[in-house]
Design an enzyme around this catalytic site. Structure first.
Site, PDB file in Angstrom:
ATOM      1  N   ARG A 205      52.352   4.703  23.713  1.00  0.00           N
ATOM      2  CA  ARG A 205      52.573   5.423  24.965  1.00  0.00           C
ATOM      3  C   ARG A 205      53.564   6.547  24.738  1.00  0.00           C
ATOM      4  O   ARG A 205      54.672   6.320  24.252  1.00  0.00           O
ATOM      5  CB  ARG A 205      53.092   4.473  26.056  1.00  0.00           C
ATOM      6  CG  ARG A 205      53.235   5.162  27.420  1.00  0.00           C
ATOM      7  CD  ARG A 205      53.601   4.189  28.502  1.00  0.00           C
ATOM      8  NE  ARG A 205      55.009   3.804  28.458  1.00  0.00           N
ATOM      9  CZ  ARG A 205      55.561   2.905  29.283  1.00  0.00           C
ATOM     10  NH1 ARG A 205      54.804   2.268  30.168  1.00  0.00           N
ATOM     11  NH2 ARG A 205      56.852   2.615  29.190  1.00  0.00           N
TER      12      ARG A 205
ATOM     13  N   LYS B 156      60.123   3.577  32.726  1.00  0.00           N
ATOM     14  CA  LYS B 156      59.024   4.087  33.552  1.00  0.00           C
ATOM     15  C   LYS B 156      59.592   4.352  34.936  1.00  0.00           C
ATOM     16  O   LYS B 156      59.637   3.468  35.788  1.00  0.00           O
ATOM     17  CB  LYS B 156      57.863   3.085  33.611  1.00  0.00           C
ATOM     18  CG  LYS B 156      56.605   3.650  34.258  1.00  0.00           C
ATOM     19  CD  LYS B 156      55.444   2.677  34.103  1.00  0.00           C
ATOM     20  CE  LYS B 156      54.206   3.117  34.854  1.00  0.00           C
ATOM     21  NZ  LYS B 156      53.696   4.417  34.441  1.00  0.00           N
TER      22      LYS B 156
ATOM     23  N   SER C 157      46.516  -1.183  34.779  1.00  0.00           N
ATOM     24  CA  SER C 157      47.745  -1.589  35.461  1.00  0.00           C
ATOM     25  C   SER C 157      47.454  -1.911  36.917  1.00  0.00           C
ATOM     26  O   SER C 157      46.746  -1.162  37.608  1.00  0.00           O
ATOM     27  CB  SER C 157      48.792  -0.469  35.395  1.00  0.00           C
ATOM     28  OG  SER C 157      49.195  -0.232  34.066  1.00  0.00           O
TER      29      SER C 157
END
Length: 210
Positions: A39, A137, A108
């Protein structure tokens, strides 16, 4: 490839900088990480493809799949094992059509409403969270806590992995909540010894690596 969600590593380029992202990932895998997700919200596809290819080569023979976060083109160009997308990262049906039937596809999920709209037949697993607020995040939804995690895990038709502010000390609670594993970022990436950090996670999940 067998999908073992017990200890799922999500990379962060800044937190991995001390050892280098590739070295961090390979050390963590030696310590027992069972899935790696690449990511990086800021790098370009052109930057991520060669990195993903190197990671794929480094993971060869380990049985640990490489999942790409959000970037379908990177997943395809690097021959990664799969893709993980969020609620706003495109349609599940489109991702599955592009990836083909054998790639791993995760989504998600934060709410029961999202579960109710789930295209479960095209997915392999769900990421549930955040369990706790996390600085890795910043645009996350409201934290679920372990009760919220348990509620979503019980309603999920697919295997699940919990994410959001989780550490080794939370493994037992995640297991009791019914998730199939926990996903971590800073608990491994931001440590002096990623291999030792991975080994510190209790092997409580049925398919945890020995």
């Amino acid at each position: 490839m067998r999908l073992d969600l017990s200890l799922y590593l999500v990379t962060d380029p800044e937190l991995c900088a001390a050892h280098g992202l590739e070295n961090t990932v390979l050390a963590a895998v030696r310590g027992g990480v069972s899935v790696v997700q690449l990511r990086d919200k800021h790098a370009s596809d052109a930057e991520l493809v060669p990195l993903a290819r190197r990671l794929k080569t480094g993971l060869a023979g380990s049985g640990v799949p490489l999942i790409i976060n959000d970037r379908l083109e990177v997943a395809l160009a690097s021959n990664a094992d799969g893709l993980h997308i969020g609620q706003d990262d495109g349609e599940v049906a489109d991702a599955r059509a592009a990836l083909g039937p054998n790639a791993i596809l995760g989504l998600s999920v934060q709410t029961h409403e999202q579960l109710a709209r789930l295209d479960a037949a095209r997915l392999d697993y769900l990421g549930l969270g955040p369990v706790f607020a996390t600085p890795t995040k910043r645009d996350h939804a409201a934290p679920l806590g372990f009760d919220g995690l348990a509620s979503l895990a019980a309603a999920s038709p697919l295997p699940t992995v919990a994410i959001g502010g989780l550490k080794a000390e939370h493994a037992e609670a995640v297991y009791r909540a019914g998730a199939g594993g926990l996903a971590v970022v800073s608990a491994i990436c931001g440590t002096p010894d990623p291999e030792a950090a991975a080994r510190a996670f209790p092997r409580v999940f049925p398919h945890a690596l020995s």
